[in-house]
Write an enzyme that holds these catalytic residues in place. Structure first.
Site, PDB file in Angstrom:
ATOM      1  N   GLU A  76       0.827  -1.217   0.000  1.00  0.00           N
ATOM      2  CA  GLU A  76       0.000   0.000   0.000  1.00  0.00           C
ATOM      3  C   GLU A  76       0.854   1.258   0.000  1.00  0.00           C
ATOM      4  OE1 GLU A  76      -3.066   0.435  -0.626  1.00  0.00           O
ATOM      5  OE2 GLU A  76      -3.532  -1.697  -0.715  1.00  0.00           O
ATOM      6  N   TYR A  93      -6.202   6.727   4.196  1.00  0.00           N
ATOM      7  CA  TYR A  93      -6.457   5.745   3.135  1.00  0.00           C
ATOM      8  C   TYR A  93      -5.655   4.462   3.372  1.00  0.00           C
ATOM      9  CZ  TYR A  93      -6.373   3.237  -1.201  1.00  0.00           C
ATOM     10  OH  TYR A  93      -6.464   2.231  -2.117  1.00  0.00           O
ATOM     11  N   ASP A 137     -10.161   6.400  -1.980  1.00  0.00           N
ATOM     12  CA  ASP A 137      -9.260   7.192  -2.817  1.00  0.00           C
ATOM     13  C   ASP A 137     -10.058   7.730  -3.998  1.00  0.00           C
ATOM     14  OD1 ASP A 137      -9.646   5.043  -4.461  1.00  0.00           O
ATOM     15  OD2 ASP A 137      -7.540   4.821  -5.022  1.00  0.00           O
TER      16      ASP A 137
END
Ligand code: SF4
Length: 285
Positions: free
Chosen positions: A40, A123, A141
């Site tokens: 990520e 996020y 997002d």
């Protein structure tokens, strides 16, 4: 969330569609929360396909937070070469050090504790919690924002979108749900020319076929003139009153006259969102 599309209907369609449309991305082979976290962070500003091989090499070399915590800056930046935004690499090592110092070397599993790590924003924390720990939260997002805002006929900047999206996430398979929405955003609900004709959410989507297109000279169609805008406003009207309450239909809404309103109401009625009696409408139970 007082919206007429239930989680069950949205997710049944999405998750039934997904197996045949799943992108096979290397980072989806992540075997533990640490591997998810590294994937990520690496994909924060870099295309997800480009990240794959570098991510694999990275987690093979530093398979735990404790390994990365003691990595030298030079070798770390060399491993990050090509990804850009090198500060992310240093922040990731900082996060690894905090994980070792404060969490006995294991990636923590709540959104709050993940967000407290260096370089981890809302996020990424939600993505790791959902994909690494099965926590039903929605990482919002630009891609997820586009899909959900279109389905519900609201602006992508809508402040309530996080709550709406959190209410939608599959309670049992948040990781798979997250992958499915991302795949839909990447392959079907495209920014400029969404492929509504092949979209599994088309039957529910308030923007289906009506996303503001671009005119030949490149000027965007003004949003209030679109059917999407009108449908969104109608839905906003009927959900603004308590459940079961009727609201009257106005003569005009923005740039739309009574005929356009009647046509939009007719479509929403046929699709099962609302019901009508004379000049009044309400959300259908
Ligand atoms: S129907 Fe079209 S606008 Fe709606 S989610 Fe699907 S692709 Fe996107």
């Amino acid at each position: 969330v007082a919206l007429p599309i239930t989680r069950r209907r949205f997710n049944a369609r999405l998750l039934r569609w997904h197996p045949g449309a799943r992108r096979s991305l290397l980072i989806r082979t992540a075997a533990n929360p640490w591997e998810v976290l590294v994937a990520e962070v690496m994909s924060q500003q870099t295309g997800i396909e480009r990240v794959g091989p570098m991510w694999r090499r990275f987690v093979d070399r530093w398979p735990t937070p404790a390994d990365l915590a003691v990595a030298g800056t030079h070798e770390l930046l060399a491993a990050w070469a090509g990804l850009g935004y090198n500060r992310r690499a240093l922040a990731l090592r900082e996060a690894a050090r905090v994980i070792v110092a404060d969490h006995t070397g294991r990636v923590p599993g709540t959104v709050e504790s993940l967000e407290a790590l260096p370089g981890i924003g809302p996020y990424t924390a939600r993505a790791v919690a959902a994909a690494g720990f099965g926590v039903p939260v929605a990482p919002l997002d630009v891609n997820m924002r586009r899909v959900v805002s279109r389905v519900f006929g609201v602006a992508a900047s809508d402040r309530g979108l996080q709550a709406t999206t959190d209410a939608l996430v599959s309670r049992t398979e948040p990781g798979r749900w997250f992958d499915a929405v991302m795949d839909l955003a990447a392959e079907t609900c495209l920014p400029r020319a969404p492929r509504c004709e092949t979209c599994p959410l088309a039957a529910l989507c308030l923007s289906r076929g009506g996303v503001a297109s671009v005119e030949p000279r490149g000027r965007a169609v003004p949003f209030p003139s679109t059917t999407r805008w009108l449908r969104g406003r109608l839905i906003a009207r009927v959900t603004a009153v308590p459940q079961g309450g009727w609201v009257s239909l106005p003569e005009r809404m923005g740039m739309h006259d009574g005929i356009a309103i009647d046509a939009a109401v007719h479509d929403l009625e046929r699709e099962g969102f609302i019901e009508r009696r004379d000049r009044e409408v309400r959300v259908r139970h």
